[in-house]
Scaffold this active site. Structure first.
Site, PDB file in Angstrom:
ATOM      1  CG  HIS A  91      -1.861   1.151   1.273  1.00  0.00           C
ATOM      2  ND1 HIS A  91      -2.055   1.866   2.426  1.00  0.00           N
ATOM      3  CD2 HIS A  91      -2.610   1.742   0.323  1.00  0.00           C
ATOM      4  CE1 HIS A  91      -2.901   2.849   2.172  1.00  0.00           C
ATOM      5  NE2 HIS A  91      -3.262   2.792   0.911  1.00  0.00           N
ATOM      6  CG  HIS A 103      -2.959   2.981   5.898  1.00  0.00           C
ATOM      7  ND1 HIS A 103      -1.739   2.925   5.270  1.00  0.00           N
ATOM      8  CD2 HIS A 103      -3.133   4.263   6.280  1.00  0.00           C
ATOM      9  CE1 HIS A 103      -1.195   4.142   5.258  1.00  0.00           C
ATOM     10  NE2 HIS A 103      -2.022   4.965   5.873  1.00  0.00           N
TER      11      HIS A 103
HETATM   12 FE1  FES Z   1       0.280  -0.924   4.876  1.00  0.00          FE
HETATM   13 FE2  FES Z   1      -1.073   1.249   4.237  1.00  0.00          FE
HETATM   14  S1  FES Z   1       1.066   1.011   4.305  1.00  0.00           S
HETATM   15  S2  FES Z   1      -1.851  -0.689   4.811  1.00  0.00           S
END
Ligand code: FES
Length: 134
Positions: free
Chosen positions: A62, A84
């Site tokens: 992500h 997140h």
């Molecule tokens: Fe891992 Fe956003 S950086 S869920």
């Protein structure tokens, strides 16, 4: 740095890797963090005892936070990511289970020789890179 192709890198002796333990290593370039761990059950592309030893990029797909702090060997997952909350299935090639990441966690190809585990390549693009080797 830039390299032509994936090197072969010794990571650890198979019998040093206990279930649930994580070993961190940089591959294929310095600064590309990964973790190796041993799950309780067999995993896709797993090696060693019960074919449960696997290794993945430590950078969440992500936004690049480190996911190795939350490895669950029984469930075979990494995450929830501290940023997140994405979780990845380490027994299924790093598949996103839940969370905002849309790309599976890149898996390090492993090989066992003479009781040692080696990294030999990588499937999937490491977060923040256009090319894992450059
Ligand atoms: Fe891992 Fe956003 S950086 S869920």
């Amino acid at each position: 740095g830039r390299i032509e192709r994936y090197p072969r890198l010794r990571i650890a002796a198979v019998d040093e890797i206990d279930v649930g333990e994580t070993v961190e290593f940089e591959y294929p370039l310095d600064g590309s963090g990964n973790f190796l761990t041993r799950l309780t059950e067999d995993a896709d592309a797993g090696v060693g005892p019960e074919e449960g030893i696997v290794a993945f990029s430590n950078l969440c797909t992500h936004m690049g936070c480190a996911v190795s702090g939350n490895v669950d060997a029984e469930r075979g997952t990494a995450g929830p990511c501290p940023c997140h909350y994405t979780s990845f299935d380490l027994s299924k090639g790093g598949l996103v289970v839940v969370g905002p990441a849309t790309t599976d966690l890149p898996q390090v190809r492993l090989d066992v020789a003479d009781g040692d585990v080696f990294a030999t390549g990588m499937d999937g693009l490491v977060h923040g890179r256009r090319n894992n080797l450059a």
